[in-house]
Design an enzyme around this catalytic site. Structure first.
Site, PDB file in Angstrom:
ATOM      1  N   PHE A  96       0.855  -1.181   0.000  1.00  0.00           N
ATOM      2  CA  PHE A  96       0.000   0.000   0.000  1.00  0.00           C
ATOM      3  C   PHE A  96       0.899   1.242   0.000  1.00  0.00           C
ATOM      4  O   PHE A  96       1.994   1.226   0.554  1.00  0.00           O
ATOM      5  CB  PHE A  96      -0.929  -0.018   1.233  1.00  0.00           C
ATOM      6  CG  PHE A  96      -1.920   1.100   1.245  1.00  0.00           C
ATOM      7  CD1 PHE A  96      -2.898   1.199   0.268  1.00  0.00           C
ATOM      8  CD2 PHE A  96      -1.863   2.082   2.229  1.00  0.00           C
ATOM      9  CE1 PHE A  96      -3.815   2.247   0.272  1.00  0.00           C
ATOM     10  CE2 PHE A  96      -2.782   3.135   2.242  1.00  0.00           C
ATOM     11  CZ  PHE A  96      -3.746   3.215   1.266  1.00  0.00           C
ATOM     12  N   ASP A 167       6.260  -3.033   8.745  1.00  0.00           N
ATOM     13  CA  ASP A 167       4.911  -2.547   8.455  1.00  0.00           C
ATOM     14  C   ASP A 167       3.974  -3.724   8.726  1.00  0.00           C
ATOM     15  O   ASP A 167       3.783  -4.603   7.883  1.00  0.00           O
ATOM     16  CB  ASP A 167       4.790  -2.053   7.017  1.00  0.00           C
ATOM     17  CG  ASP A 167       3.400  -1.471   6.718  1.00  0.00           C
ATOM     18  OD1 ASP A 167       2.463  -1.722   7.507  1.00  0.00           O
ATOM     19  OD2 ASP A 167       3.251  -0.794   5.679  1.00  0.00           O
ATOM     20  N   HIS A 170      -1.096  -5.368   8.465  1.00  0.00           N
ATOM     21  CA  HIS A 170      -1.959  -6.525   8.199  1.00  0.00           C
ATOM     22  C   HIS A 170      -1.858  -7.590   9.287  1.00  0.00           C
ATOM     23  O   HIS A 170      -2.509  -8.620   9.163  1.00  0.00           O
ATOM     24  CB  HIS A 170      -1.557  -7.198   6.872  1.00  0.00           C
ATOM     25  CG  HIS A 170      -1.662  -6.318   5.676  1.00  0.00           C
ATOM     26  ND1 HIS A 170      -1.278  -6.724   4.408  1.00  0.00           N
ATOM     27  CD2 HIS A 170      -2.127  -5.051   5.511  1.00  0.00           C
ATOM     28  CE1 HIS A 170      -1.481  -5.746   3.542  1.00  0.00           C
ATOM     29  NE2 HIS A 170      -1.980  -4.718   4.193  1.00  0.00           N
ATOM     30  N   GLN A 193      -7.456   1.159  10.548  1.00  0.00           N
ATOM     31  CA  GLN A 193      -8.382   1.684   9.535  1.00  0.00           C
ATOM     32  C   GLN A 193      -9.522   0.665   9.371  1.00  0.00           C
ATOM     33  O   GLN A 193      -9.391  -0.505   9.756  1.00  0.00           O
ATOM     34  CB  GLN A 193      -7.565   1.911   8.242  1.00  0.00           C
ATOM     35  CG  GLN A 193      -8.344   2.381   7.039  1.00  0.00           C
ATOM     36  CD  GLN A 193      -8.799   1.228   6.180  1.00  0.00           C
ATOM     37  OE1 GLN A 193      -8.255   0.138   6.255  1.00  0.00           O
ATOM     38  NE2 GLN A 193      -9.819   1.469   5.371  1.00  0.00           N
ATOM     39  N   LYS A 196      -9.113  -3.030   8.385  1.00  0.00           N
ATOM     40  CA  LYS A 196      -8.096  -3.835   9.059  1.00  0.00           C
ATOM     41  C   LYS A 196      -8.715  -4.812  10.067  1.00  0.00           C
ATOM     42  O   LYS A 196      -9.910  -4.797  10.305  1.00  0.00           O
ATOM     43  CB  LYS A 196      -7.060  -2.910   9.717  1.00  0.00           C
ATOM     44  CG  LYS A 196      -6.300  -2.023   8.700  1.00  0.00           C
ATOM     45  CD  LYS A 196      -5.562  -2.835   7.672  1.00  0.00           C
ATOM     46  CE  LYS A 196      -4.472  -2.158   6.875  1.00  0.00           C
ATOM     47  NZ  LYS A 196      -4.732  -0.902   6.219  1.00  0.00           N
ATOM     48  N   ARG A 225       5.847  17.588  23.279  1.00  0.00           N
ATOM     49  CA  ARG A 225       5.643  17.792  24.731  1.00  0.00           C
ATOM     50  C   ARG A 225       5.601  16.459  25.460  1.00  0.00           C
ATOM     51  O   ARG A 225       4.991  15.507  24.987  1.00  0.00           O
ATOM     52  CB  ARG A 225       4.289  18.440  24.999  1.00  0.00           C
ATOM     53  CG  ARG A 225       4.131  19.828  24.543  1.00  0.00           C
ATOM     54  CD  ARG A 225       2.661  20.225  24.691  1.00  0.00           C
ATOM     55  NE  ARG A 225       2.370  20.726  26.043  1.00  0.00           N
ATOM     56  CZ  ARG A 225       1.147  21.091  26.445  1.00  0.00           C
ATOM     57  NH1 ARG A 225       0.117  20.974  25.619  1.00  0.00           N
ATOM     58  NH2 ARG A 225       0.949  21.555  27.650  1.00  0.00           N
ATOM     59  N   TYR A 232       3.962  24.339  28.492  1.00  0.00           N
ATOM     60  CA  TYR A 232       4.231  24.512  27.051  1.00  0.00           C
ATOM     61  C   TYR A 232       5.718  24.416  26.751  1.00  0.00           C
ATOM     62  O   TYR A 232       6.308  25.240  26.057  1.00  0.00           O
ATOM     63  CB  TYR A 232       3.598  25.811  26.532  1.00  0.00           C
ATOM     64  CG  TYR A 232       2.105  25.757  26.722  1.00  0.00           C
ATOM     65  CD1 TYR A 232       1.308  25.029  25.840  1.00  0.00           C
ATOM     66  CD2 TYR A 232       1.502  26.347  27.820  1.00  0.00           C
ATOM     67  CE1 TYR A 232      -0.054  24.911  26.055  1.00  0.00           C
ATOM     68  CE2 TYR A 232       0.142  26.230  28.043  1.00  0.00           C
ATOM     69  CZ  TYR A 232      -0.630  25.511  27.156  1.00  0.00           C
ATOM     70  OH  TYR A 232      -1.975  25.372  27.365  1.00  0.00           O
ATOM     71  N   ARG A 242      -2.056  12.392  17.953  1.00  0.00           N
ATOM     72  CA  ARG A 242      -2.632  11.653  19.078  1.00  0.00           C
ATOM     73  C   ARG A 242      -3.916  10.909  18.707  1.00  0.00           C
ATOM     74  O   ARG A 242      -4.728  11.404  17.932  1.00  0.00           O
ATOM     75  CB  ARG A 242      -2.943  12.618  20.231  1.00  0.00           C
ATOM     76  CG  ARG A 242      -1.737  13.127  20.986  1.00  0.00           C
ATOM     77  CD  ARG A 242      -2.172  13.985  22.167  1.00  0.00           C
ATOM     78  NE  ARG A 242      -3.039  15.067  21.720  1.00  0.00           N
ATOM     79  CZ  ARG A 242      -2.598  16.295  21.416  1.00  0.00           C
ATOM     80  NH1 ARG A 242      -1.326  16.598  21.544  1.00  0.00           N
ATOM     81  NH2 ARG A 242      -3.434  17.233  21.006  1.00  0.00           N
TER      82      ARG A 242
HETATM   83  C1  PLP Z   1      -3.584   0.136   5.776  1.00  0.00           C
HETATM   84  C2  PLP Z   1      -2.137   0.124   5.538  1.00  0.00           C
HETATM   85  C3  PLP Z   1      -1.293   1.190   5.909  1.00  0.00           C
HETATM   86  C4  PLP Z   1      -1.817   2.533   6.342  1.00  0.00           C
HETATM   87  O1  PLP Z   1      -2.655   2.543   7.417  1.00  0.00           O
HETATM   88  P1  PLP Z   1      -3.757   3.697   7.561  1.00  0.00           P
HETATM   89  O2  PLP Z   1      -4.259   3.449   8.962  1.00  0.00           O
HETATM   90  O3  PLP Z   1      -4.802   3.475   6.532  1.00  0.00           O
HETATM   91  O4  PLP Z   1      -3.082   5.009   7.450  1.00  0.00           O
HETATM   92  C5  PLP Z   1       0.068   1.037   5.758  1.00  0.00           C
HETATM   93  N1  PLP Z   1       0.583  -0.080   5.243  1.00  0.00           N
HETATM   94  C6  PLP Z   1      -0.176  -1.108   4.842  1.00  0.00           C
HETATM   95  C7  PLP Z   1       0.481  -2.308   4.261  1.00  0.00           C
HETATM   96  C8  PLP Z   1      -1.559  -1.035   4.948  1.00  0.00           C
HETATM   97  O5  PLP Z   1      -2.320  -2.040   4.509  1.00  0.00           O
END
Ligand code: PLP
Length: 404
Positions: A96, A167, A170, A193, A196, A225, A232, A242
């Site tokens: 992605f 990453d 998944h 997201q 997911k 911070r 601050y 956040r």
């Molecule tokens: C969904 C996804 C992302 C990004 O995540 P978001 O929460 O949509 O920003 C990054 N890498 C992979 C492989 C993804 O499937």
């Protein structure tokens, strides 16, 4: 032979698949209780902090830092690893876009390499071949829930003194030879997201075992911070990434469902594999036995149009959807996307003086094959029962009989 649904026939799949996202009164009660507490923001509240503790424990990592989404999780992890101007980060071309955009947002250079034709994960030999004196990190993607070959990747990283950021968007709950994916070296990043495996619509997480790294991630995500700051006192440049208390409240309930879902998807994927392998022209993602826990984000398979009378992969996907089976084309290899083809990388890259690779000159045959030939079924397909699986196969066979 019954008429295809796309031509006006009745769809194979009449009974719907389980709906996604999954929720019940627990998510509703969790949201209600945050609303009523009036603590909607992480600082007065406790949902985000508790969720971080629970997620870290689940992944057997020391620390977790909750953020706005999975894209930002990668951006922050790279920044916290000190990756910036002109540094090279090696990633699979088949992923992605966020895996690459997060690198570009740090003014670093994504180096796109090929994947393996069976697991669809980054090819360690291609990583080794792409290393230069400017390489700073490897960012493998655990494709569809299948962990990349971490033995070889960690060995390469060790040899060249490179950071590894996984990453793991998944793969919450995945394991490589018994070790949780996302915890194998510096950091792992997750996405919550809507599509997911656990979700609050949006959301992200970084896990790590390194305290300094954790502290930098926190500052980067909290406008520089400390959580205790009341004066601050911004100690470094950060931004606001956040997570809100409402998101964390939902995600805590989603995490509680994850193990049961993984079990069900795994049972179904194991049952579906031999059924799919029997269909001529369909080759499911191969499972490396070192992946000891597979959460099955999506069910990926290679589609050979020749076995379907030349019906194109794209038309096959549309025909399958019409039969009532949700299906998607695989990600487009990044070097084949317009943003990479035309290097539309925005102001941060104009007049930078940095030389980017000629992405148009890349030839990555496996990534290009995946882009052209692979289909995926979303994970809700694997949350159903035996009949659901049989109907997936029935729909594919119906299409095949019609065209072949
Ligand atoms: C969904 C996804 C992302 C990004 O995540 P978001 O929460 O949509 O920003 C990054 N890498 C992979 C492989 C993804 O499937």
């Amino acid at each position: 032979m019954s008429k295809l649904a796309i031509q006006g026939g009745s769809p194979t799949k009449q009974k719907p698949f389980p709906q996604w996202p999954a929720y019940d009164e627990q998510e509703i009660a969790a949201v209600t209780s945050v609303i009523e507490s009036r603590n909607w923001w992480r600082k007065p509240g406790d949902q985000v902090t508790t969720f971080e503790t629970e997620f870290a424990a689940y992944q057997r990592a020391r620390y977790a830092i909750a953020v706005t989404n999975g894209t930002h999780a990668i951006e922050i992890a790279l920044a916290a690893a000190g990756i910036g101007f002109g540094d090279e980060v090696i990633i699979p071309a088949h992923t992605f876009i966020s895996t690459a955009s997060a690198i570009l947002y740090n003014n670093a250079i994504p180096i796109l390499v090929d994947s393996q034709p069976d697991t669809f994960c980054i090819d360690p030999a291609a990583i080794a071949a792409a290393i230069t004196p400017r390489t700073k990190a490897i960012l493998p993607v655990h494709m569809a829930g299948h962990v990349a070959d971490m033995d070889t990747i960690l060995e390469i990283a060790h040899h060249h003194n490179l950071a590894v950021i996984e990453d793991a968007a998944h793969t919450p709950g995945a394991e490589w030879r018994g070790q949780p994916a996302g915890t194998m070296q510096l950091a792992g990043t997750y996405s919550f997201q809507a599509a997911k495996l656990m979700t609050a619509g949006e959301g992200g997480m970084i896990v790590t075992n390194e305290q300094d790294f954790r502290d930098r991630c926190f500052l980067l995500a909290n406008c520089g911070r400390l959580i205790t700051d009341r004066s601050y006192e911004h100690t470094m440049l950060g931004s606001n990434y956040r997570m809100s208390e409402l998101h964390a409240a939902v995600l805590r309930k989603q995490l509680a469902r994850l193990d049961e879902h993984i079990l069900r998807r795994h049972e179904n994927a194991v049952a579906l594999d031999p059924m799919m392998q029997q269909i001529k022209g369909i080759t499911p993602q191969v499972q490396d036995p070192r992946v000891t826990r597979h959460p099955h984000y999506m069910y990926m398979f290679r589609y050979d149009a020749a076995a379907f009378g030349g019906l194109s992969r794209n038309d096959f996907v549309d025909t399958l959807i019409a039969e009532g089976v949700p299906a998607f084309k695989a990600y487009r290899a990044l070097h084949e996307t317009p943003v990479f083809r035309q290097q539309c990388f925005g102001p941060r890259w104009q007049n930078s003086g940095l030389k980017l690779p000629d992405y148009n000159a890349l030839s990555l045959p496996v990534s290009e094959m995946i882009t052209a030939e692979v289909v995926w079924l979303p994970h809700a397909v694997l949350l159903g029962d035996k009949t659901d699986l049989e109907q997936v196969v029935e729909a594919i066979c119906k299409i095949q009989h019609h065209y072949a």
